[in-house]
Design an enzyme around this catalytic site. Structure first.
Site, PDB file in Angstrom:
ATOM      1  N   LYS A  54       0.840  -1.205   0.000  1.00 54.77           N
ATOM      2  CA  LYS A  54       0.000   0.000   0.000  1.00 54.77           C
ATOM      3  C   LYS A  54       0.875   1.254   0.000  1.00 54.77           C
ATOM      4  O   LYS A  54       0.644   2.196  -0.769  1.00 54.77           O
ATOM      5  CB  LYS A  54      -0.919  -0.009   1.235  1.00 54.77           C
ATOM      6  CG  LYS A  54      -1.990  -1.079   1.177  1.00 54.77           C
ATOM      7  CD  LYS A  54      -2.725  -1.245   2.503  1.00 54.77           C
ATOM      8  CE  LYS A  54      -3.714  -2.404   2.426  1.00 54.77           C
ATOM      9  NZ  LYS A  54      -4.473  -2.631   3.658  1.00 54.77           N
ATOM     10  N   GLN A  98      -3.884  -1.235   9.870  1.00 53.61           N
ATOM     11  CA  GLN A  98      -3.991  -2.558   9.258  1.00 53.61           C
ATOM     12  C   GLN A  98      -4.617  -3.555  10.235  1.00 53.61           C
ATOM     13  O   GLN A  98      -4.243  -3.615  11.415  1.00 53.61           O
ATOM     14  CB  GLN A  98      -2.590  -3.042   8.827  1.00 53.61           C
ATOM     15  CG  GLN A  98      -2.575  -4.348   8.065  1.00 53.61           C
ATOM     16  CD  GLN A  98      -3.227  -4.266   6.681  1.00 53.61           C
ATOM     17  OE1 GLN A  98      -3.345  -3.196   6.093  1.00 53.61           O
ATOM     18  NE2 GLN A  98      -3.662  -5.398   6.160  1.00 53.61           N
ATOM     19  N   ASP A 121     -10.200   3.761   4.700  1.00 48.27           N
ATOM     20  CA  ASP A 121     -10.651   2.365   4.683  1.00 48.27           C
ATOM     21  C   ASP A 121     -12.176   2.267   4.693  1.00 48.27           C
ATOM     22  O   ASP A 121     -12.734   1.224   4.362  1.00 48.27           O
ATOM     23  CB  ASP A 121     -10.142   1.650   5.948  1.00 48.27           C
ATOM     24  CG  ASP A 121      -8.986   0.710   5.671  1.00 48.27           C
ATOM     25  OD1 ASP A 121      -8.876   0.214   4.545  1.00 48.27           O
ATOM     26  OD2 ASP A 121      -8.211   0.463   6.619  1.00 48.27           O
TER      27      ASP A 121
HETATM   28  N1  GUN Z   1      -6.744  -6.307   6.444  1.00 48.00           N
HETATM   29  C1  GUN Z   1      -7.161  -6.973   5.344  1.00 48.00           C
HETATM   30  N2  GUN Z   1      -7.714  -6.136   4.446  1.00 48.00           N
HETATM   31  C2  GUN Z   1      -7.647  -4.894   4.992  1.00 48.00           C
HETATM   32  C3  GUN Z   1      -8.059  -3.611   4.555  1.00 48.00           C
HETATM   33  O1  GUN Z   1      -8.617  -3.426   3.465  1.00 48.00           O
HETATM   34  N3  GUN Z   1      -7.807  -2.581   5.404  1.00 48.00           N
HETATM   35  C4  GUN Z   1      -7.212  -2.767   6.616  1.00 48.00           C
HETATM   36  N4  GUN Z   1      -7.018  -1.694   7.394  1.00 48.00           N
HETATM   37  N5  GUN Z   1      -6.823  -3.946   7.067  1.00 48.00           N
HETATM   38  C5  GUN Z   1      -7.042  -5.007   6.248  1.00 48.00           C
END
Ligand code: GUN
Length: 305
Positions: A54, A98, A121
């Site tokens: 990311k 995350q 998110d």
């Molecule tokens: N863990 C798995 N997918 C995601 C996501 O899209 N965002 C976040 N913050 N954690 C994740």
């Protein structure tokens, strides 16, 4: 050989990212650099990989990327202090913590601590609500459902009046996707299934569009798919690596080779939904910067009906 169209998330991502890069260049020329902060608590190896993907994608697009790595035993209050600092930081427009978090931290409380305007998110309850009411100009739709919507739209797969079956009811994918697909602009009929659902195969066989997000390789077999259906595989599992002939690889939840023979369209793993998710996160971060600095409120999502 199969007739299923392969829905290539890498190609579509590249196209959409090119548009994002152009917009970021224009904003940078005007002195506005969109910034994303990614918070990683602990050292879960899979999370570490996602977080660096990311951050790298945002960096490549000309955005500020900041990765905040915190120890697994951080207290709730110390984590809140770090989030508060990012909430107040004018160079940061998007904040992502995350998931999953270590067990002593309540994800609901942590996600609520993020300023909703920076919650790219889309997991803060305010943004969850905005997704449910269809306010895509003030809320943020979560990245994975948004990526699925863009894949469908790009391939002219309409949802109006069609039956979308979602397997898996996570906050990250299943629930928000069900909310989107049932809303005006999408107009699908939704069935949201999960681990307690009885007679899953009979339900998946009714799907015009089947979305699977569980994390169990080969959960979806050929007999569970209606001929001609669109199959969207969001599962990610790492398998293999046991011997010299057994290379480690990433697979989804769908028995791809068998299902592609009956499906009308199918996403591969890797290279389907995964790249789209990061692209949608970049788009949300760009929109967050525009909302905060310009008061602009373009919707982050449009229907597919
Ligand atoms: N863990 C798995 N997918 C995601 C996501 O899209 N965002 C976040 N913050 N954690 C994740």
């Amino acid at each position: 050989m199969s007739g299923a169209r392969i829905l290539d998330g890498r190609a579509l991502s590249a196209e959409l990212r090119a548009g994002i890069v152009t917009e970021v260049e224009e904003l940078r020329a005007e002195g506005l650099v969109p910034g994303l902060a990614v918070v990683l608590v602990g050292d879960d190896p899979a999370s570490a990989v996602y977080v660096s993907m990311k951050a790298r994608a945002c960096h490549k697009a000309g955005m500020t990327d900041r990765t905040v790595r915190l120890p697994a035993d951080i207290s709730r209050d110390d984590l809140f202090d770090r989030i508060d600092a990012l909430n107040a930081d004018p160079a940061i427009h998007g904040i992502l913590v995350q998931l999953p978090l270590p067990p002593h931290l309540d994800p609901k409380a942590v996600l609520e601590r993020i300023r909703p305007e920076k919650d790219v998110d889309g997991f803060h309850p305010l943004n969850v609500g905005r997704t449910f009411v269809g306010d895509y100009a003030h809320g943020f739709a979560p990245a994975t459902p948004a990526g699925i919507v863009e894949l469908l739209r790009h391939h002219d797969i309409h949802t109006h009046g069609r039956h979308v079956v979602v397997v898996g009811r996570s906050l990250i994918v299943g629930k928000p996707l069900a909310a989107l697909m049932g809303a005006p602009g999408f107009n699908a009929t939704i069935t949201l299934t999960h681990r307690h659902t009885r007679g899953l195969a009979a339900i998946t066989r009714m799907a015009d569009i089947l979305v699977v997000v569980v994390g169990k390789p080969k959960l979806i077999t050929r007999d569970m798919v209606k001929p001609g259906a669109t199959v969207i595989d969001v599962g990610i599992s790492r398998i293999g690596g046991e011997g010299a002939d057994d290379k480690p690889r990433v697979v989804g939840d769908v028995d791809f080779e068998a299902v592609r023979e009956v499906a009308g369209a199918i996403t591969p793993v890797p290279g389907g939904v995964g790249p789209m998710t990061i692209t949608m996160l970049m788009r949300n971060t760009l929109e967050a910067a525009l909302r905060i600095h310009r008061g602009s409120h373009r919707p982050v999502l449009a229907g597919t009906a």
